[in-house]
Scaffold this motif. Structure first.
Motif, PDB file in Angstrom:
ATOM      1  N   LEU A  32      88.922 -21.001  98.930  1.00 28.96           N
ATOM      2  CA  LEU A  32      88.980 -21.271 100.366  1.00 28.96           C
ATOM      3  C   LEU A  32      87.837 -20.591 101.107  1.00 28.96           C
ATOM      4  CD1 LEU A  32      92.819 -21.007 101.086  1.00 28.96           C
ATOM      5  CD2 LEU A  32      91.407 -23.075 101.050  1.00 28.96           C
ATOM      6  N   MET A  33      87.521 -19.361 100.705  1.00 30.49           N
ATOM      7  CA  MET A  33      86.431 -18.633 101.359  1.00 30.49           C
ATOM      8  C   MET A  33      85.113 -19.395 101.209  1.00 30.49           C
ATOM      9  SD  MET A  33      84.909 -14.845 100.519  1.00 30.49           S
ATOM     10  CE  MET A  33      84.319 -15.411  98.927  1.00 30.49           C
ATOM     11  N   LEU A  34      84.915 -20.008 100.039  1.00 23.83           N
ATOM     12  CA  LEU A  34      83.677 -20.741  99.796  1.00 23.83           C
ATOM     13  C   LEU A  34      83.719 -22.159 100.352  1.00 23.83           C
ATOM     14  CD1 LEU A  34      83.094 -19.570  96.114  1.00 23.83           C
ATOM     15  CD2 LEU A  34      81.868 -18.807  98.147  1.00 23.83           C
ATOM     16  N   SER A  35      84.926 -22.656 100.624  1.00 23.05           N
ATOM     17  CA  SER A  35      85.064 -24.018 101.143  1.00 23.05           C
ATOM     18  C   SER A  35      84.907 -24.081 102.657  1.00 23.05           C
ATOM     19  CB  SER A  35      86.437 -24.589 100.751  1.00 23.05           C
ATOM     20  OG  SER A  35      86.591 -24.611  99.342  1.00 23.05           O
ATOM     21  N   ILE A  36      85.324 -23.030 103.341  1.00 22.09           N
ATOM     22  CA  ILE A  36      85.244 -22.992 104.806  1.00 22.09           C
ATOM     23  C   ILE A  36      83.833 -22.589 105.215  1.00 22.09           C
ATOM     24  CG2 ILE A  36      86.146 -21.919 106.890  1.00 22.09           C
ATOM     25  CD1 ILE A  36      88.773 -21.452 105.312  1.00 22.09           C
ATOM     26  N   GLU A  37      83.207 -23.380 106.030  1.00 26.08           N
ATOM     27  CA  GLU A  37      81.785 -23.195 106.353  1.00 26.08           C
ATOM     28  C   GLU A  37      81.486 -21.822 106.929  1.00 26.08           C
ATOM     29  OE1 GLU A  37      78.179 -25.404 108.830  1.00 26.08           O
ATOM     30  OE2 GLU A  37      80.214 -26.232 108.836  1.00 26.08           O
ATOM     31  N   GLY A  38      82.287 -21.357 107.880  1.00 26.43           N
ATOM     32  CA  GLY A  38      82.017 -20.075 108.518  1.00 26.43           C
ATOM     33  C   GLY A  38      82.078 -18.910 107.550  1.00 26.43           C
ATOM     34  N   SER A  39      83.141 -18.848 106.758  1.00 24.51           N
ATOM     35  CA  SER A  39      83.288 -17.742 105.804  1.00 24.51           C
ATOM     36  C   SER A  39      82.255 -17.843 104.690  1.00 24.51           C
ATOM     37  CB  SER A  39      84.703 -17.736 105.214  1.00 24.51           C
ATOM     38  OG  SER A  39      84.983 -18.957 104.553  1.00 24.51           O
ATOM     39  N   ARG A  40      81.898 -19.072 104.312  1.00 12.01           N
ATOM     40  CA  ARG A  40      80.878 -19.243 103.271  1.00 12.01           C
ATOM     41  C   ARG A  40      79.526 -18.726 103.734  1.00 12.01           C
ATOM     42  NH1 ARG A  40      81.280 -24.285 102.656  1.00 12.01           N
ATOM     43  NH2 ARG A  40      79.472 -24.998 103.859  1.00 12.01           N
ATOM     44  N   ILE A  44      77.504 -15.553 102.118  1.00  7.26           N
ATOM     45  CA  ILE A  44      76.134 -15.697 101.620  1.00  7.26           C
ATOM     46  C   ILE A  44      75.194 -14.741 102.350  1.00  7.26           C
ATOM     47  CG2 ILE A  44      74.144 -17.258 101.491  1.00  7.26           C
ATOM     48  CD1 ILE A  44      76.140 -19.558 101.071  1.00  7.26           C
ATOM     49  N   GLU A  45      75.365 -14.619 103.663  1.00  7.63           N
ATOM     50  CA  GLU A  45      74.516 -13.739 104.460  1.00  7.63           C
ATOM     51  C   GLU A  45      74.648 -12.288 104.012  1.00  7.63           C
ATOM     52  OE1 GLU A  45      74.130 -12.331 109.139  1.00  7.63           O
ATOM     53  OE2 GLU A  45      75.008 -14.291 108.662  1.00  7.63           O
ATOM     54  N   VAL A  46      75.888 -11.846 103.783  1.00 11.26           N
ATOM     55  CA  VAL A  46      76.131 -10.459 103.385  1.00 11.26           C
ATOM     56  C   VAL A  46      75.595 -10.197 101.979  1.00 11.26           C
ATOM     57  CG1 VAL A  46      77.919  -8.760 102.840  1.00 11.26           C
ATOM     58  CG2 VAL A  46      78.113 -10.160 104.907  1.00 11.26           C
ATOM     59  N   THR A  47      75.855 -11.116 101.045  1.00  5.81           N
ATOM     60  CA  THR A  47      75.423 -10.895  99.663  1.00  5.81           C
ATOM     61  C   THR A  47      73.907 -11.013  99.508  1.00  5.81           C
ATOM     62  OG1 THR A  47      75.923 -13.235  99.165  1.00  5.81           O
ATOM     63  CG2 THR A  47      77.598 -11.598  98.612  1.00  5.81           C
ATOM     64  N   GLU A  48      73.269 -11.828 100.351  1.00  3.77           N
ATOM     65  CA  GLU A  48      71.808 -11.899 100.307  1.00  3.77           C
ATOM     66  C   GLU A  48      71.190 -10.629 100.883  1.00  3.77           C
ATOM     67  OE1 GLU A  48      70.643 -15.511 102.263  1.00  3.77           O
ATOM     68  OE2 GLU A  48      70.608 -16.625 100.366  1.00  3.77           O
ATOM     69  N   ALA A  49      71.836 -10.037 101.877  1.00 10.00           N
ATOM     70  CA  ALA A  49      71.337  -8.794 102.468  1.00 10.00           C
ATOM     71  C   ALA A  49      71.564  -7.610 101.529  1.00 10.00           C
ATOM     72  CB  ALA A  49      72.009  -8.540 103.812  1.00 10.00           C
ATOM     73  N   HIS A  50      72.614  -7.686 100.727  1.00  7.84           N
ATOM     74  CA  HIS A  50      72.953  -6.605  99.786  1.00  7.84           C
ATOM     75  C   HIS A  50      73.259  -7.220  98.413  1.00  7.84           C
ATOM     76  CE1 HIS A  50      73.274  -4.019 103.336  1.00  7.84           C
ATOM     77  NE2 HIS A  50      74.035  -4.969 103.875  1.00  7.84           N
ATOM     78  N   PHE A 210      73.885 -19.039  95.074  1.00  9.57           N
ATOM     79  CA  PHE A 210      75.176 -19.295  94.438  1.00  9.57           C
ATOM     80  C   PHE A 210      75.195 -18.941  92.948  1.00  9.57           C
ATOM     81  CE2 PHE A 210      75.293 -22.477  97.957  1.00  9.57           C
ATOM     82  CZ  PHE A 210      76.386 -21.947  98.625  1.00  9.57           C
ATOM     83  N   ARG A 211      74.077 -18.553  92.391  1.00  9.77           N
ATOM     84  CA  ARG A 211      73.998 -18.395  90.940  1.00  9.77           C
ATOM     85  C   ARG A 211      74.843 -17.232  90.420  1.00  9.77           C
ATOM     86  NH1 ARG A 211      67.426 -19.246  90.558  1.00  9.77           N
ATOM     87  NH2 ARG A 211      67.443 -21.503  91.027  1.00  9.77           N
TER      88      ARG A 211
END
Length: 242
Positions: A32-40, A44-50, A210-211
């Motif tokens: 669900l987290m990856l399916s909902i646009e806002g949470s996705r 992605i923003e957080v994991t790309e920053a860290h 996403f890898r």
């Protein structure tokens, strides 16, 4: 006697059902987290920053879920592994390593293709296949070793704390506990070649952000594969009493 056995069976079935629901809800939460646009986008923003923190979190949670599911398949019931938090940290460290090596192998394969030392330069599929193949033939076997020895160190630490390991934790002791026939014959020669090369080829075809997450989800598949292999190898009751 029958009543006691019947009640025990019902309690066991209820525990398994509860475990099925909890595990399924955790997996659904990720989906669900990856399916909902806002949470996705936030994820992605957080994991790309860290990226390394993201790699740690993804693998520590998803790979541990794979281990728990594997134990469920093998034993027929839900049971949290001993030292689960420490073993989740081992997975998290592997997640950091995977976050790093994904970039290294993709960039390296692309550079070798550009230099004319590998064919099909410019092909996305060829790049994904070469990166996956080189990674799983070199880093792949070592990842199994890192993971195995990390878990062994935790298990032996627990044994030592309980007084069941008088000789202490030694390299010789850890090496002697490894099923090297299974490690080489199954993990390296079968899963690295026939599971992870094609699986990571697909992973490297995905957008870069996403890898690592896709690879973390694949660790659930690893838990299932290992459990099935152990279950098939486990002697039956007839074989044990023969």
């Amino acid at each position: 006697m029958y009543t006691v056995v019947s009640r025990f069976g019902k309690v066991s079935n209820m525990k398994n059902l509860k475990g099925n629901i909890i595990w399924g809800m955790l997996l659904l939460g990720w989906i669900l987290m990856l399916s909902i646009e806002g949470s996705r986008h936030l994820f992605i923003e957080v994991t790309e920053a860290h990226p390394y923190v993201g790699g740690f979190v993804k693998f520590s949670i998803l790979a541990t879920m794979g281990d728990i599911l594997g134990a469920r398949i093998m034993n027929g019931s839900w049971k949290l592994p001993q030292g689960m938090i420490a073993k989740a940290c081992v997975w998290g460290i592997l997640g950091i390593m995977i976050t790093l090596v994904f970039s290294v192998y993709v960039a390296g394969a692309a550079a070798v293709q550009s230099a004319g030392k590998l064919p099909f330069a410019g092909s996305r599929l060829a790049l994904a296949f070469f990166a996956s193949t080189i990674m799983n033939l070199t880093f792949g076997p070592m990842l199994y070793i890192y993971h195995k020895f990390g878990d062994l160190f935790i298990d032996m630490s627990i044994e030592k704390r309980r007084g069941n390991l008088p000789e202490g934790i030694t390299v010789v002791g850890m090496v002697s506990r490894v099923d090297w026939l299974s490690m080489v014959g199954f993990s390296w020669l079968k899963t690295c070649l026939f599971v992870w090369i094609p699986a990571h080829t697909l992973v490297f075809m995905l957008p870069e952000q996403f890898r690592v997450l896709a690879s973390a989800f694949l660790s659930i598949l690893l838990g299932i594969i290992v459990a099935i292999a152990k279950k098939e190898k486990k002697p039956s009751a007839n074989e044990q009493t023969a």
